[in-house]
Design an enzyme around this catalytic site. Sequence first.
Site, PDB file in Angstrom:
ATOM      1  CB  SER A   1      14.954 -15.989  10.888  1.00  9.08           C
ATOM      2  OG  SER A   1      15.443 -16.231   9.593  1.00  9.08           O
TER       3      SER A   1
ATOM      4  N   GLY B   1       0.801  -1.218   0.000  1.00 10.34           N
ATOM      5  CA  GLY B   1       0.000   0.000   0.000  1.00 10.34           C
ATOM      6  C   GLY B   1       0.835   1.270   0.000  1.00 10.34           C
TER       7      GLY B   1
ATOM      8  CG  LEU C   1       9.501  -8.817   2.582  1.00 10.44           C
ATOM      9  CD1 LEU C   1      10.836  -8.578   3.271  1.00 10.44           C
ATOM     10  CD2 LEU C   1       8.395  -8.085   3.324  1.00 10.44           C
TER      11      LEU C   1
ATOM     12  NE  ARG D   1       9.329 -20.102   4.920  1.00 12.66           N
ATOM     13  CZ  ARG D   1       9.115 -18.813   4.767  1.00 12.66           C
ATOM     14  NH1 ARG D   1       7.926 -18.359   4.430  1.00 12.66           N
ATOM     15  NH2 ARG D   1      10.098 -17.956   4.937  1.00 12.66           N
TER      16      ARG D   1
END
Lengths: 211, 638, 247
Positions: B284, B45, B441, B330
């Site tokens: 992490s 945004g 990201l 993951r």
Amino acid sequence: MALSGLFLCTFLVVHLLGNLQLFQNDGGVAFNLYSAFMANNPLIKTIAYVNYAFILLHIIDGFYLAAQNRKARPQGYAKVDQSKSSSWSSRNMALLGTIILVFLIVHMKSFWFEMKFGNMPVTTIEGQSYKDMYSVVVEAFSQPWYAALYVVSMFAIGFHLYHGFASGFQSLGIRHHRYTPAIQNLGTFLFAILIPALFAAMPVYFCLKNL
Amino acid sequence: MILDAKIPEGPIAEKWTRYKATIPLVNPANKRNIEIIVVGTGLAGASAAATLGEMGYKVKAFCFQDSPRRAHSIAAQGGINAAKNYSNDGDSVHRLFYDTIKGGDYRSREANVHRLAEVSTAIIDQCVAQGVPFAREYGGLLDNRSFGGVQVSRTFYAKGQTGQQLLLGAYSALSRQIGRKQVQIFSRHEMLDVVIIDGKARGIIARDLITGKLERHFGHAVVLATGGYGNVFFLSTNAMGSNTTAIWKAHKKGAFFGNPCFTQIHPTCIPVSGDHQSKLTLMSESLRNDGRIWVPKKKDDSRKAVDIPEEERDYYLERRYPAFGNLVPRDIASRAAKERCDAGYGVGSSKMAVYLDFSDSIRRLGKDVIEARYGNLFEIYEKITGEDPYTTPMRIYPAVHYTMGGLWVDYNLMTTIPGLYATGECNFSDHGANRLGASALMQGLADGYFVLPITIGEFLSKDIRTKAIPTDHPEFEKAEKEAQERIARLMSIKGSKPVDHFHKELGKVMWEYCGMARNAEGLQKAKKMVQDIRTSFWKEVIIPGSADETNQELEKALRVADFLELGELMIDDAFDRNESCGGHFREEYQTEDGEALRDDNNYAYVSAWEYKGDNQAEVLHKEPLVFENVKLVQRSYK
Amino acid sequence: MKITLKVWRQQNGKTPGNFNTYTLPDVSEDMSFLEMFDVLNDELIRKGEDPIAFDHDCREGICGMCSMYINGRAHGPLTGTTTCQLHMRHFNDGDTIVVEPWRASAFPIIKDLMVDRSAFDRVIQAGGFISVNTGNAVDANSIPIPKEDADKAFDAAACIGCGACVATCKNASAMLFVSAKVSQLALLPQGQPERHLRVKKMVEVMDEEGFGNCTNTGACEVECPKGISLDHIARMNRDYLVSNIVD
Ligand SMILES: Cc1cc2nc3c(=O)[nH]c(=O)nc-3n(C[C@H](O)[C@H](O)[C@H](O)COP(=O)(O)OP(=O)(O)OC[C@H]3O[C@@H](n4cnc5c(N)ncnc54)[C@H](O)[C@@H]3O)c2cc1C
Ligand code: HEM
Ligand code: SF4
Ligand code: FES
């Protein structure tokens, strides 16, 4: 603030060097010469006026700052524990400054005002007559209350400068991991301890001598 | 309705370049008269609002936090991918594209992913120009690291605070536009509905979270960048305020919801410590480079970790996946941990945790090296658990982390409502069924800086003659009234249980039945349970205070009410997808050794759900996925 | 463990507030400070009372949204820690904890422990950026930056904008926050063209917003959860002086 404060610091050094003449065991000759020189030399006179201006500036600025900072937090905390995050002196600069101010007024009244407008005793050195500042000082210092005020004020100056000296450099942006500790040490040992101690030593000396 | 993804013609590597060159433009004089609403100030945004402002549009930006800088993107740790090939290890746009498609288990759209890989390099340039302090080598050039099961080092990072630094970069660009009055910022505002006039998105209803006042805001177009909905599980690594309200309301107004059941569960999070737990903290992924994961070989072993001898430890990832060991993707690592704990081998007081042990690495590399690599993470761990990971193995457990699903968007990032766009985590677009580390990201900034500001021209160029619509238009009135009534209804229930009670219940059901592993039976059961929780929520919730003031309980209630609806759709979607892919693991569909079994013949599609009204079944639309540039293969990490 | 909380309650910015006392008989030491408030609020809500309003979001110590002045210290007794990362194991059974909002005229109270920190945003809007439009950037590696400078810039950029520096400063000064941004950009080659203009504008707005003046007590550095250093304040002071001398 920083400029005026640091200027006052240099003034303190000069003032101290002069005042140390008091300790010369010559019945006040050196001291009276020094004080006459201070009172009459045009260069010193200008510096003195600059000095007064700085003191005034420093005081006004200091009070203005303190007032503004008070306004920045109109409602305080019920519980505050700042002992772990900052030094006592740093938090009480205005209080310390005010003590110094009271002292300055008394100090100026007893010596500067007397010298200028007062009815001074006169002494003769090498045929010339001089105002006998020495005896005025000695007399003043012999009074215990006066000596006590002096000592308290010197503590105030010590604490003021314990924070103030190094702080002045930080305000000017002078900070370096190598030199800043040296500045801090100078502030602590010279300005917070040695100089106030020497200043305080004078009234204490004369006071004790008189007992 | 036929879903048209509007993918441009041409070979994959040229689609974006060619398309960009043909998109109609809006001339500067007209831009001045066009208003755009951007909801959300995270990476997606803030970057969009700033860029649109720079281009000359009049922008209104909204966020529910007290400052745009606090959007959830701030919490991202690991890094951001870009096909710069600074490491000279053979990386390229094509390789990033390929890795992303494969990592997503072949459930994303080729053209979008390729574009993402293409613009990735410009993102790094832009961020550096803004002053983002990425990690550097001694030579002064940017450093890279490898991340998440890929063979190249393409991840740019700023210690463990990459998201923070990137967001502060975008925030500074946004702040600059706010200073120039190109963007008007509405913080502590929550969007409660989108306003649709003549079939186009023309504004929003937002609640001022301080005064409680409902406001109407007009925009020629509305961009949603409101982040993920992982908090439907109550416990997740998302920020407390992360919600689905904006996209859910858009969905109810006609925007299709894409792949709602695709959820990413991150394997290395700090486990739950008790009922009071409010959120989960990520450790992490990089920890798995030097930590070894194990559980005791004996069931219900209550000895301390250090007292369990080597031969009585089960390094189950190394055992099951000798080639990748502790570094499997993951989803695989998460499921393996759950499998062990379910079988009774879990550790810690809750028995819902496994060990991540650094003692070998400390012995091999020395404590200093480990401290240099992970010092800050160890510190966080110690802060939260009170245990020292240098001497006691960490306890970790998987947690909900990211939602790949979101509003369905076409190549222009427009939803099925004309003029309504979705960017960043709140759209479904680029990650298929599983997102690679450091790619969210990248996507958020790609969408916001480089894609949306261009593709939105396609819509706006036809709208240059539309005057600002006054907010007393009946549609605005209607939308505000609906929001008002919903709030009034919630306030009037005056039941006996706080919002969190229902949120936790919902979370438990979702985690149990629609989490790491799902099956048809469980899903059906869960659907009913979610409906029941929803019913009791609307009967028994209590919200103290009034609606005309700061009221955090009301804020939560409005969000949870929407989660309670979304949860059911996630279950429907998981039920529909009779295959296992990426983060979606259906127990009925697995290989003999327990690996995910995809069904490309029947399920190579994006599910796009259409809302049909309260208490009516949603309708499934399918966007077939066509793979022309990659070959579909079964993932194997053995 | 048993904890007694004395919490500042204030309906909104216009009404006066006061302390309320709450006793929690059974606090787990694994709870975070905010989770303890969750538990308390849950109880209050069930009784139909207004829960305590407080800001928070990430609960990971990075968004900077949580605040709270705890027992006389911003973010509580632990250094380098935000309130959300403060765990109850650092308190003792039977403790009484006083919890107040950040207090500064530049941070008006919204409700209970929530304050309005948008003054920080306005300072950044005045100049806390590098003016580069999207698409104008050169290749990232065409601007080599010595690692040491990059690392220093990073340390400054680590500020989370929480306002603890203002809250803890006896003068409610925002120098640490503002200098962190000024310094970050002053350390980077990209930040040079606007260096002087930036510091002047940011300081100007900082003063307008009603923050107090820095008297170098250094409390901010100690209480800052991200360990932002006073070095940055010195750098900003220097830049500010230079920028005033230069033009
Ligand atoms: C702990 C953690 C670590 C991560 N690490 C990485 C990583 O290393 N690399 C990586 O690539 N990705 C990572 N991710 C994922 C990544 O951070 C997110 O996917 C991404 O930041 C989402 O950005 P966004 O802009 O879409 O949304 P967000 O940053 O979530 O922003 C949402 C915005 O929308 C606003 N908003 C939401 N709802 C409303 C509403 N109703 N009304 C008004 N405003 C609203 C919010 O105020 C906020 O401004 C991580 C995620 C987590 C949780
Ligand atoms: C011998 C006389 C004095 C000397 C040498 C002196 C020196 C200093 C110095 C160096 C500073 C630090 C400046 C900075 O950090 O920028 C300072 C600060 C200050 N001084 Fe003085 N000072 C003296 C007298 C006074 C007096 C008389 C007052 C007033 C009432 C005063 C009030 C203050 C105040 C309020 C500050 C505030 C800044 C702070 O809190 O750090 N000072 N002084
Ligand atoms: S400088 Fe430190 S205390 Fe101040 S806002 Fe930034 S992080 Fe918070
Ligand atoms: S809640 Fe984000 S820093 Fe504390």
